[in-house]
Write a protein that holds these residues in place. Structure first.
Motif, PDB file in Angstrom:
ATOM      1  N   ASN A  14       0.890  -1.293   0.140  1.00 16.22           N
ATOM      2  CA  ASN A  14      -0.356   0.105   0.120  1.00 16.22           C
ATOM      3  C   ASN A  14       1.227   1.370   0.296  1.00 16.22           C
ATOM      4  O   ASN A  14       0.394   2.131   0.222  1.00 16.22           O
ATOM      5  N   LEU A  15       2.034   1.698  -0.337  1.00 14.81           N
ATOM      6  CA  LEU A  15       3.136   2.018  -0.024  1.00 14.81           C
ATOM      7  C   LEU A  15       2.579   3.215  -1.078  1.00 14.81           C
ATOM      8  O   LEU A  15       2.968   2.841  -2.267  1.00 14.81           O
ATOM      9  N   PRO A  16       3.038   4.938  -0.852  1.00 13.89           N
ATOM     10  CA  PRO A  16       2.293   5.996  -2.122  1.00 13.89           C
ATOM     11  C   PRO A  16       3.285   5.940  -2.672  1.00 13.89           C
ATOM     12  O   PRO A  16       4.114   6.010  -2.214  1.00 13.89           O
ATOM     13  N   ALA A  17       2.865   6.398  -4.076  1.00 13.59           N
ATOM     14  CA  ALA A  17       3.999   6.812  -4.789  1.00 13.59           C
ATOM     15  C   ALA A  17       4.325   8.476  -4.556  1.00 13.59           C
ATOM     16  O   ALA A  17       3.894   8.994  -3.169  1.00 13.59           O
ATOM     17  N   GLY A  18       5.619   8.257  -3.753  1.00 14.91           N
ATOM     18  CA  GLY A  18       6.394   9.883  -3.654  1.00 14.91           C
ATOM     19  C   GLY A  18       6.932   9.554  -1.564  1.00 14.91           C
ATOM     20  O   GLY A  18       6.936  10.548  -1.769  1.00 14.91           O
ATOM     21  N   CYS A  19       6.261   8.290  -1.117  1.00 16.41           N
ATOM     22  CA  CYS A  19       7.097   8.896   0.094  1.00 16.41           C
ATOM     23  C   CYS A  19       8.702   8.172   0.011  1.00 16.41           C
ATOM     24  O   CYS A  19       8.424   6.882  -0.001  1.00 16.41           O
ATOM     25  N   THR A  20       9.000   8.964   0.748  1.00 10.32           N
ATOM     26  CA  THR A  20      10.345   8.292   0.439  1.00 10.32           C
ATOM     27  C   THR A  20      10.664   9.207   2.438  1.00 10.32           C
ATOM     28  O   THR A  20      11.903   9.684   2.777  1.00 10.32           O
ATOM     29  N   PRO A  21      10.450   8.270   3.488  1.00 12.50           N
ATOM     30  CA  PRO A  21      10.987   8.995   4.433  1.00 12.50           C
ATOM     31  C   PRO A  21      12.489   8.769   4.425  1.00 12.50           C
ATOM     32  O   PRO A  21      12.844   9.462   5.940  1.00 12.50           O
ATOM     33  N   GLU A  22      13.259   8.435   4.004  1.00 15.24           N
ATOM     34  CA  GLU A  22      14.247   7.758   3.861  1.00 15.24           C
ATOM     35  C   GLU A  22      15.173   9.971   3.947  1.00 15.24           C
ATOM     36  O   GLU A  22      15.988   9.941   4.612  1.00 15.24           O
ATOM     37  N   ARG A  23      13.743  10.612   3.319  1.00 16.34           N
ATOM     38  CA  ARG A  23      14.340  11.753   3.016  1.00 16.34           C
ATOM     39  C   ARG A  23      14.597  12.318   4.527  1.00 16.34           C
ATOM     40  O   ARG A  23      15.685  14.061   4.509  1.00 16.34           O
ATOM     41  N   THR A  24      13.241  12.017   4.909  1.00 18.62           N
ATOM     42  CA  THR A  24      13.055  13.091   5.849  1.00 18.62           C
ATOM     43  C   THR A  24      13.988  12.353   6.886  1.00 18.62           C
ATOM     44  O   THR A  24      14.616  13.637   7.792  1.00 18.62           O
TER      45      THR A  24
END
Length: 453
Positions: free
Chosen positions: A14-24
């Protein structure tokens, strides 16, 4: 399929496109200093039941390590430490002059790989200078991502706060110490290491301040010893949290610098978390003595099972015969013939330093390294093959397999949290920031909860 594996698949599905927690995470307070700025692309999930089980296994193995001086050397701690390959200067700086063992805090961090049938121990780092106490900062950063936060709420995910674990360890180790009574704590480094660690220690001080503890980052050259106790920056210190390691003690001058602190702690003038004596049991050579079958008769059946359940085959590097795969073999010939299945490690190194993976080394270079290690403070250990987990590719898109090193804290007698390093190099001998490793953290899954609709 366990709850953690099932939820991991659901998370990825279910991971949405653009979800990049590593950048946060790269903009978080953990970025830089000792951790680097490369982070895993999703949280790692583990069931509460499995966390309890691995904590209990580490605790049991630690108990057995603590018995080795008595079992092997009749309680002679100096003889035991010498057998581990420690030089006289380090023995003198670490142990009491009368040879009596200290009562040690139960604090360590086990570095583990996860094989198909469970966790296997790579090394056990004893004492207080452990990276990862502040890893909950990464959990909180991940929860700033809307998808991660929503997923955690939906499935009741939790995490262990290493600072709270540390405060509990201080309470357990020193009954007279009360974190609620506004104590002063010295976060103590070695003079030469302090400039590199200062930023990290300042972050620790800020986290402890949130719990009412005044923590003062400093180095051993800044400590004053007075009749009423130990002082730093004009303040009497209630507790010293040691951040330097035994390898910092090289010369007689180094030992002399350390000696007043050890004497003050032994006299009860300050709480020392932890004495360097803790590191005796964090030596890989101690693990080799625990693994060596020549002393198997000293352990009962349950103890042998506890050793075999967690510890891979490990031997001191000696020109002698030993047991391997149920046979008596010449160790050096065995090492040459099984290079692809062995790792050569310095017994007192840490952070993946002084590790040589046989499968990454030419036959000639491997043979030379093993022969040079004979009789020294080195061990050979069976290669552990971790099972890979799927992670999003950095920046989003497809997934890729990643192998993880689990740094699991032993707090008292069980699980004290974990921090992780991961790499997409599936044959890597060491997973570290210097070799492309990414930092990660774990969330705990309630195994007893029914699957969410």
């Amino acid at each position: 399929m366990g709850a953690a594996a099932r939820l991991t698949r659901e998370y990825l599905r279910n991971l949405p496109a653009g979800c990049t927690p590593e950048r946060t995470c790269a903009a978080s307070p953990l970025a830089g200093d000792i951790y680097g700025d490369a982070f895993l692309t999703r949280p790692v999930l583990l069931g509460h039941g499995e966390s309890r089980k691995v904590g209990e296994r580490i605790s049991r193995l630690y108990d057995l390590l603590l018995t080795l001086p008595e079992r092997l050397y009749g309680g002679d701690l100096r003889a035991f430490t010498a057998a581990l390959g420690w030089p006289p200067e380090q023995i003198a700086a670490t142990l009491r002059a009368d040879g009596r063992a200290r009562e040690l805090p139960r604090c360590a961090r086990a570095d583990l790989y996860r094989e198909a049938d469970g966790f296997r121990l790579l090394e056990l780092n004893g004492g207080s200078p452990l990276g990862g106490w502040d890893i909950a900062l990464l959990n909180r950063t991940l929860l700033q991502e809307p998808y991660v936060a929503s997923f955690a709420r939906q499935h009741g995910l939790g995490f262990t706060d290493g600072i709270e674990v540390l405060l509990d360890l201080w309470r357990q180790s020193f009954p007279g110490f009360d974190p609620a009574a506004n104590p002063v704590v010295a976060l103590l480094e070695w003079p030469g290491s302090y400039p590199v660690m200062e930023r990290h220690l300042n972050r620790m001080a800020a986290l402890l301040a949130e719990h009412g503890v005044e923590a003062v980052p400093c180095h051993l050259g800044q400590v004053e010893y007075r009749a009423d106790g130990v002082h730093v920056s004009g303040r009497r210190v209630d507790l010293v949290h040691r951040w330097f390691v035994i390898n910092d003690v090289v010369t007689a001058g180094d030992a002399a610098l350390l000696a007043p602190l050890s004497r003050a702690a032994d006299r009860g003038l300050v709480h020392l978390f932890t004495p360097l004596e803790n590191e005796v049991y964090g030596s890989k050579a101690a693990l080799a003595l625990l693994s060596d079958t020549r002393d198997r008769q000293l352990f009962d059946r349950a103890e042998r099972e506890a050793i075999d359940a967690l510890l891979p085959w490990t031997r001191l590097v000696r020109d002698e015969r030993t047991e391997a795969a149920g046979e008596r073999v010449e160790l050096l010939r065995y090492a040459a013939a099984h290079r692809d299945e062995l790792v050569l490690k310095a017994s007192s190194s840490h952070s993946g330093l002084d590790v040589l993976a046989g499968w990454e080394t030419s036959p000639d270079a491997w043979a030379a390294a093993v022969h040079a290690a004979v009789g020294g403070p080195y061990v050979l250990q069976r290669r552990v093959r971790p099972v890979a987990e799927e992670f999003p590719v950095p920046g989003g898109g497809a997934t890729e397999p990643v192998v993880l090193t689990w740094g699991v804290f032993l707090a008292g007698r069980g699980w004290g949290g974990a921090y992780l390093r991961g790499t997409a190099d599936l044959d890597s001998g060491v997973i570290s920031s210097g070799k492309g490793g990414r930092l990660g953290t774990s969330f705990l899954v309630d195994d007893s909860r029914p699957p969410a609709p």
